[in-house]
Design a protein around this motif. Structure first.
Motif, mmCIF file in Angstrom:
data_model
loop_
_atom_site.group_PDB
_atom_site.id
_atom_site.type_symbol
_atom_site.label_atom_id
_atom_site.label_comp_id
_atom_site.label_asym_id
_atom_site.label_seq_id
_atom_site.Cartn_x
_atom_site.Cartn_y
_atom_site.Cartn_z
ATOM 1 N N TYR A 234 -6.782 -12.222 0.374
ATOM 2 C CA TYR A 234 -5.882 -11.413 1.189
ATOM 3 C C TYR A 234 -4.585 -12.158 1.489
ATOM 4 O O TYR A 234 -4.563 -13.379 1.592
ATOM 5 C CB TYR A 234 -6.561 -11.037 2.505
ATOM 6 C CG TYR A 234 -7.936 -10.433 2.343
ATOM 7 C CD1 TYR A 234 -8.161 -9.361 1.475
ATOM 8 C CD2 TYR A 234 -9.020 -10.935 3.060
ATOM 9 C CE1 TYR A 234 -9.426 -8.813 1.328
ATOM 10 C CE2 TYR A 234 -10.293 -10.390 2.921
ATOM 11 C CZ TYR A 234 -10.488 -9.334 2.051
ATOM 12 O OH TYR A 234 -11.740 -8.806 1.913
ATOM 13 N N ILE A 236 -2.896 -11.476 4.448
ATOM 14 C CA ILE A 236 -3.097 -11.735 5.875
ATOM 15 C C ILE A 236 -4.504 -11.285 6.248
ATOM 16 O O ILE A 236 -4.836 -10.110 6.087
ATOM 17 C CB ILE A 236 -2.067 -10.987 6.739
ATOM 18 C CG1 ILE A 236 -0.639 -11.423 6.392
ATOM 19 C CG2 ILE A 236 -2.352 -11.208 8.226
ATOM 20 C CD1 ILE A 236 0.437 -10.603 7.079
ATOM 21 N N ILE A 246 2.950 -6.672 12.763
ATOM 22 C CA ILE A 246 3.208 -7.190 11.420
ATOM 23 C C ILE A 246 4.287 -6.288 10.836
ATOM 24 O O ILE A 246 4.034 -5.119 10.529
ATOM 25 C CB ILE A 246 1.932 -7.171 10.557
ATOM 26 C CG1 ILE A 246 0.848 -8.055 11.189
ATOM 27 C CG2 ILE A 246 2.233 -7.634 9.131
ATOM 28 C CD1 ILE A 246 -0.510 -7.965 10.494
ATOM 29 N N ILE A 264 -3.785 -6.643 3.866
ATOM 30 C CA ILE A 264 -3.973 -7.069 5.255
ATOM 31 C C ILE A 264 -5.343 -6.594 5.718
ATOM 32 O O ILE A 264 -5.683 -5.423 5.527
ATOM 33 C CB ILE A 264 -2.893 -6.480 6.180
ATOM 34 C CG1 ILE A 264 -1.490 -6.892 5.722
ATOM 35 C CG2 ILE A 264 -3.127 -6.879 7.633
ATOM 36 C CD1 ILE A 264 -0.373 -6.121 6.404
ATOM 37 N N VAL A 298 -3.518 -1.896 4.452
ATOM 38 C CA VAL A 298 -4.345 -2.305 5.585
ATOM 39 C C VAL A 298 -5.771 -1.835 5.380
ATOM 40 O O VAL A 298 -6.028 -0.634 5.231
ATOM 41 C CB VAL A 298 -3.807 -1.732 6.912
ATOM 42 C CG1 VAL A 298 -4.722 -2.129 8.075
ATOM 43 C CG2 VAL A 298 -2.387 -2.209 7.169
#
Length: 323
Positions: A234, A236, A246, A264, A298
Motif C-alpha cells: 500500500y 498509505i 489525506i 490507501i 480507499v
C-alpha cells in the motif's frame, strides 16, 4: 549509486526546494571536510570529532548541532533534552551505513528532536529494520531530509503524547534489501499524530510507503510514485484506523506490486479506533504503464464513514471499496 536529477525526483507540482536535491548531487566527499571536529554545538561554539560527543554535550538541555559537509559513518543516541541536527549545507551531510544500537543512524528518545537537511542511506541491519531515524520518544520534526536505499527511512516506537512531522523530504529505494529483509519507508507506531507534507516517496523495494498506527494523520501535497517499485504493497496503510485528512497527493500505481488491490487502507489489521470523519479528497491516482489490474483509492475494513470526494482517478482506479 547514480544520484537522481531534480527532475527525476519531483514533478513540477511538488514544492521540494531545489537546493536539497541539487546540492546532494554535488556532494560526494569521502570524509568530513572540516578536519577532526565537524559537529558544532551552535549555542556554545564548541566542536566535536564525533556526533555522539556533540549530543552528549547537550545532554538534557536544548541545543543545535551544526554538521559540516561530508560523508559520515557516525551515529548517535539522544537520551534526553531537545536536540536539532542541522546540515550547514542542505544535502551535503551524508550519513551512510551508520547504525547505533543495531537500530538506526539517529536513535532518539529525548523530549524533542529536529532533523534538517541531512541525507541517510544504505542503513541495513540483520533484523530488517535498519533506519535513518529511530524515534522512540518525544516530538520529531524532519525537514528537507533524504532517506535512500535502506530498509526503513523513519521507524518509531510508541509515544501517544507526542507528534511526528515530516516536511519537504524524500524517501526512495526503501523496503526489502537484497537478502529479503526489510520493512516500510515510514513506519509509525502508536504515536499521538503523524503529519507528512510536500514529500516524495518512490522506488520502493517492499512493504508500504507509509504505515501508521497513529490515531490522527495529515498527509498533504505529497507524491507516491510506485512506477519503479518492486514487491510493494500500500501507499498509505492506516493499520488500525485514523481520523484526519489525506489531500492533494499524487499516486501512481506500479506494475510490480505484491498487493495492488488498494492504495490507501483503513484498519486492515483491525479497528482499534474510529475512522469516522477521515477525509480523502483532492488527490490524483493513476496507474503506470504495464499495470494490468484494477485498484481502489480507499479500501475500508470498517463500517466507519470515510469521506472520499473530489479525487481525480484513472480508468483502472475505483474510488472506495469495503473489505
Amino acid at each position: 549509486m547514480a544520484i537522481p536529477r531534480h527532475a527525476d525526483l519531483w514533478r513540477p507540482s511538488m514544492r521540494l526546494p531545489a537546493l536539497l536535491v541539487l546540492s546532494f548531487a554535488l556532494a560526494a566527499p569521502a570524509a568530513s571536510q572540516s578536519g577532526d571536529a565537524p559537529f558544532t554545538v551552535a549555542e556554545t561554539g564548541q566542536s566535536f570529532a564525533t556526533l555522539q560527543d556533540a549530543v552528549s554535550a547537550i545532554g538534557d538541555g536544548t541545543g543545535t548541532i551544526r554538521i559540516a559537509p561530508g560523508r559520515y559513518r557516525d551515529c548517535a543516541v539522544q537520551e534526553g533534552g531537545s536536540v536539532s541536527f542541522v546540515s550547514t549545507e542542505p544535502g551535503k551531510a551524508i550519513f551512510e551505513s551508520a547504525i547505533c544500537e543495531g537500530k538506526a543512524t539517529l536513535v532518539l528518545r529525548g523530549a524533542r528532536s529536529r532533523v534538517e537537511g541531512i541525507v541517510f542511506r544504505h542503513n541495513n541491519v540483520p533484523d530488517g529494520n535498519g533506519a535513518g531515524i529511530r524515534i522512540e520518544k518525544g516530538n520529531l520534526d524532519v525537514v528537507n531530509a533524504m532517506f535512500l536505499d535502506s530498509q526503513c527511512g523513519i521507524l518509531s516506537a510508541s509515544d501517544p503524547s507526542s507528534a511526528i512531522r515530516i516536511v519537504h523530504s524524500t524517501f526512495s529505494g526503501l523496503g526489502k534489501d537484497p537478502t529479503g529483509n526489510g520493512a516500510h519507508g515510514v513506519y509509525i507506531g502508536d504515536y499521538g499524530s503523524l503529519s507528512i507534507e510536500n514529500s516524495r516517496f518512490d522506488r520502493g523495494t517492499g512493504g508500504h510507503y507509509v504505515k501508521s498506527r497513529a490515531p490522527r494523520v495529515k498527509i498533504l501535497d505529497s507524491s507516491f510514485d510506485d512506477s519503479l517499485g518492486q514487491h510493494t504493497n500500500y501507499s498509505i496503510d492506516l493499520s488500525n484506523g485514523a481520523t484526519g485528512r489525506i489531500a492533494g497527493n499524487t499516486f501512481v500505481v506500479g506494475p510490480n506490486k505484491d498487493n495492488y488491490s488498494t492504495i490507501i487502507t483503513v484498519a486492515p489489521e483491525g479497528r482499534e479506533r474510529s475512522s469516522t470523519g477521515l477525509v480523502v479528497e483532492g488527490n490524483t491516482a493513476t496507474v503506470a504503464p504495464g499495470f494490468k489490474n484494477r485498484t481502489t483509492l480507499v479500501g475500508n475494513w470498517t463500517n466507519d464513514t470515510v469521506m472520499v470526494r473530489g479525487n481525480t482517478l484513472g480508468e483502472q482506479v475505483a474510488a472506495q471499496a469495503s473489505r
